[in-house]
Write a protein that holds these residues in place. Sequence first.
Motif, PDB file in Angstrom:
ATOM      1  N   GLY A 100       0.796  -1.222   0.000  1.00  0.00           N
ATOM      2  CA  GLY A 100       0.000   0.000   0.000  1.00  0.00           C
ATOM      3  C   GLY A 100       0.829   1.272   0.000  1.00  0.00           C
ATOM      4  N   GLY A 101       2.156   1.132   0.012  1.00  0.00           N
ATOM      5  CA  GLY A 101       3.012   2.299  -0.061  1.00  0.00           C
ATOM      6  C   GLY A 101       3.501   2.830   1.263  1.00  0.00           C
ATOM      7  N   ALA A 102       3.304   2.085   2.358  1.00  0.00           N
ATOM      8  CA  ALA A 102       3.793   2.550   3.665  1.00  0.00           C
ATOM      9  C   ALA A 102       5.312   2.726   3.616  1.00  0.00           C
ATOM     10  N   LYS A 103       5.799   3.716   4.341  1.00  0.00           N
ATOM     11  CA  LYS A 103       7.226   4.011   4.352  1.00  0.00           C
ATOM     12  C   LYS A 103       7.903   3.557   5.646  1.00  0.00           C
ATOM     13  N   PHE A 104       7.181   3.583   6.781  1.00  0.00           N
ATOM     14  CA  PHE A 104       7.768   3.233   8.079  1.00  0.00           C
ATOM     15  C   PHE A 104       7.075   2.006   8.661  1.00  0.00           C
ATOM     16  N   VAL A 105       7.855   1.165   9.330  1.00  0.00           N
ATOM     17  CA  VAL A 105       7.328   0.085  10.158  1.00  0.00           C
ATOM     18  C   VAL A 105       7.908   0.267  11.550  1.00  0.00           C
ATOM     19  N   TRP A 106       7.023   0.572  12.510  1.00  0.00           N
ATOM     20  CA  TRP A 106       7.453   0.648  13.901  1.00  0.00           C
ATOM     21  C   TRP A 106       7.298  -0.711  14.555  1.00  0.00           C
ATOM     22  N   LEU A 107       8.325  -1.168  15.234  1.00  0.00           N
ATOM     23  CA  LEU A 107       8.180  -2.333  16.092  1.00  0.00           C
ATOM     24  C   LEU A 107       7.282  -1.938  17.269  1.00  0.00           C
ATOM     25  N   PRO A 108       6.847  -2.906  18.097  1.00  0.00           N
ATOM     26  CA  PRO A 108       5.825  -2.598  19.111  1.00  0.00           C
ATOM     27  C   PRO A 108       6.166  -1.388  19.972  1.00  0.00           C
ATOM     28  N   THR A 109       5.151  -0.606  20.252  1.00  0.00           N
ATOM     29  CA  THR A 109       5.298   0.560  21.117  1.00  0.00           C
ATOM     30  C   THR A 109       4.517   0.306  22.405  1.00  0.00           C
ATOM     31  N   VAL A 110       3.232   0.602  22.407  1.00  0.00           N
ATOM     32  CA  VAL A 110       2.431   0.458  23.633  1.00  0.00           C
ATOM     33  C   VAL A 110       2.302  -0.988  24.081  1.00  0.00           C
ATOM     34  N   ASP A 111       2.484  -1.942  23.157  1.00  0.00           N
ATOM     35  CA  ASP A 111       2.355  -3.358  23.507  1.00  0.00           C
ATOM     36  C   ASP A 111       3.691  -4.088  23.554  1.00  0.00           C
ATOM     37  N   SER A 112       4.787  -3.368  23.500  1.00  0.00           N
ATOM     38  CA  SER A 112       6.080  -4.039  23.622  1.00  0.00           C
ATOM     39  C   SER A 112       6.232  -4.603  25.032  1.00  0.00           C
ATOM     40  N   ALA A 113       6.970  -5.697  25.122  1.00  0.00           N
ATOM     41  CA  ALA A 113       7.217  -6.284  26.443  1.00  0.00           C
ATOM     42  C   ALA A 113       7.916  -5.271  27.339  1.00  0.00           C
ATOM     43  N   ASN A 114       8.833  -4.500  26.776  1.00  0.00           N
ATOM     44  CA  ASN A 114       9.560  -3.511  27.558  1.00  0.00           C
ATOM     45  C   ASN A 114       8.627  -2.440  28.116  1.00  0.00           C
ATOM     46  N   GLN A 115       7.729  -1.920  27.276  1.00  0.00           N
ATOM     47  CA  GLN A 115       6.811  -0.885  27.745  1.00  0.00           C
ATOM     48  C   GLN A 115       5.871  -1.436  28.813  1.00  0.00           C
ATOM     49  N   ARG A 116       5.399  -2.667  28.634  1.00  0.00           N
ATOM     50  CA  ARG A 116       4.502  -3.277  29.616  1.00  0.00           C
ATOM     51  C   ARG A 116       5.202  -3.508  30.954  1.00  0.00           C
ATOM     52  N   GLN A 117       6.484  -3.852  30.908  1.00  0.00           N
ATOM     53  CA  GLN A 117       7.207  -4.189  32.129  1.00  0.00           C
ATOM     54  C   GLN A 117       7.884  -2.987  32.772  1.00  0.00           C
ATOM     55  N   CYS A 118       7.855  -1.867  32.089  1.00  0.00           N
ATOM     56  CA  CYS A 118       8.614  -0.716  32.549  1.00  0.00           C
ATOM     57  C   CYS A 118       8.149  -0.241  33.919  1.00  0.00           C
ATOM     58  N   GLN A 119       9.089  -0.119  34.814  1.00  0.00           N
ATOM     59  CA  GLN A 119       8.797   0.386  36.155  1.00  0.00           C
ATOM     60  C   GLN A 119       9.356   1.797  36.360  1.00  0.00           C
ATOM     61  N   ALA A 120       9.986   2.342  35.312  1.00  0.00           N
ATOM     62  CA  ALA A 120      10.584   3.672  35.427  1.00  0.00           C
ATOM     63  C   ALA A 120       9.500   4.717  35.631  1.00  0.00           C
ATOM     64  N   ARG A 121       9.723   5.598  36.558  1.00  0.00           N
ATOM     65  CA  ARG A 121       8.776   6.678  36.828  1.00  0.00           C
ATOM     66  C   ARG A 121       9.149   7.902  35.995  1.00  0.00           C
ATOM     67  N   GLU A 122       8.136   8.548  35.469  1.00  0.00           N
ATOM     68  CA  GLU A 122       8.401   9.802  34.784  1.00  0.00           C
ATOM     69  C   GLU A 122       8.718  10.867  35.819  1.00  0.00           C
ATOM     70  N   PRO A 123       9.559  11.823  35.474  1.00  0.00           N
ATOM     71  CA  PRO A 123       9.879  12.893  36.426  1.00  0.00           C
ATOM     72  C   PRO A 123       8.617  13.626  36.880  1.00  0.00           C
ATOM     73  N   GLU A 124       8.662  14.148  38.077  1.00  0.00           N
ATOM     74  CA  GLU A 124       7.514  14.883  38.605  1.00  0.00           C
ATOM     75  C   GLU A 124       7.154  16.038  37.667  1.00  0.00           C
ATOM     76  N   GLY A 125       5.868  16.137  37.345  1.00  0.00           N
ATOM     77  CA  GLY A 125       5.406  17.201  36.473  1.00  0.00           C
ATOM     78  C   GLY A 125       5.406  16.849  35.002  1.00  0.00           C
ATOM     79  N   ALA A 126       5.953  15.685  34.617  1.00  0.00           N
ATOM     80  CA  ALA A 126       5.966  15.289  33.212  1.00  0.00           C
ATOM     81  C   ALA A 126       4.547  15.008  32.738  1.00  0.00           C
ATOM     82  N   THR A 127       4.277  15.308  31.482  1.00  0.00           N
ATOM     83  CA  THR A 127       2.959  15.043  30.897  1.00  0.00           C
ATOM     84  C   THR A 127       2.912  13.606  30.417  1.00  0.00           C
ATOM     85  N   PRO A 128       1.981  12.782  30.899  1.00  0.00           N
ATOM     86  CA  PRO A 128       1.926  11.390  30.465  1.00  0.00           C
ATOM     87  C   PRO A 128       1.472  11.282  29.019  1.00  0.00           C
ATOM     88  N   PRO A 129       1.903  10.242  28.318  1.00  0.00           N
ATOM     89  CA  PRO A 129       1.464  10.067  26.928  1.00  0.00           C
ATOM     90  C   PRO A 129      -0.037   9.805  26.865  1.00  0.00           C
TER      91      PRO A 129
END
Length: 321
Positions: A100-129
Motif C-alpha cells: 500500500g506504499g507505507a514508508k515506516f514500520v514501527w516495532l511494538p510501542t504500547v504493547d512491547s514487552a519492555n513498555q509493559r514491564q517498565c517500572q521507570a517513573r516519569e519525572p515529577e510534572g511530566a505530561t503522560p502520553p
Amino acid sequence: MTEHPQPSGRARELVRGAYDVHIHVAPDVMRRRIDDVALAERFADVGMAGFVLKSHYTPTAERAAVVRRAAPGAEALGAVTLNASVGGLNPIAVEIAGRGGAKFVWLPTVDSANQRQCQAREPEGATPPMWARLQDDLRADGMAADPVDVLTPDGDVVPAARQVFRLIARHGMVLATGHLHADEIAVVVEAAAQEGVERMVVTHPEFTSQRVAVERQRELAAHGALLERCFTTPYTGKVEWETWYRAIREAGPENSVISSDLGQPFNPPVEDGLAICADRLLAEGFTEEDVRTMTVHNSRWLVGAEPLADAPARHRKEGTA
C-alpha cells in the motif's frame, strides 16, 4: 490557553525541505490538535516537505494516499506499528502495508514487552502520553493483549521478526525500533541489517521506558541506525533538555534525526516542532549545518527523498531509496 514558543524566521528557513518522520494527528482514536489534510496545507505554507503519519493502533498508508491527493503541497507518508491491534509481529500486516506504499514500520510501542514491564517513573510534572489512558481503558474492559515479544528466551529475534525484516527490505521501508529495551534494540538492529534492511531509526532513545545509554547509542549508530530525537520527550518533561542535547553531542549530529512526535492538543502546532527545535539547538551552540543535517538531510534520507544541493556528500552519493 497554553503559550508555546514561536519559531524564528531563521529557524523556519533552516528546516525548509524537512520531513517530520513522527507525528500523531487526526483522524485517530485519541483527540488530536489537527487533521492530516490541514497539516499538509500548513507544512506546504512553511516550506516543509512532508510528514510520516504514525498511529499506535491503525495502518496509515491508504490514508496518506488520500492526503497526498487532497493536499499535494506536502507529502504525507504512511506507516504501520506492530502492536496488538494489527496482530503484533504480523508479516501479513507488513506485506499489505508495503504494497500500500507505507514508508515506516514501527516495532511494538504500547504493547512491547519492555513498555509493559517498565517500572521507570516519569519525572515529577511530566505530561503522560495520551495512549496510556487508552491502554488503561482496554485493560479495564478485559482487552489487555499479551505483550509483543521480539526476542526468544535465548536472546535471538523471534522468527516472525526476521520475516518482518525481510519484508521491510523487500519494500524499501524504514525500520523504527518502537519502545523496545536497549538490549532488544541492539539485537534487532544487527538482525535487520543481516536481512537487508538499509534504513533504521532508533525511536526516541531518551524516552522514559528506554533511556538508552549514550555509549550504546554510539554503537547503534556505528551499525547504521539513526537516533531519533523527539521534541516532545524533553518538552513534556520526560527528560531534561540538557540530557537531550548531551546525547546529540556525544553520539554526533550526523547520527541524529530530529522529529516532533507532536499532534497532542496541549502541545505546540505540529508544523512548528522542528523549527522550535532549531531555535533551541542554535541557542545551545549547534551550528546551522548541524541543524540542517538533523532536521532536513537525515529525514530526507530516511524517507528516500531526493537529496538537496546542500546535503552531506554521503547522502548525495547514495541518492534516493
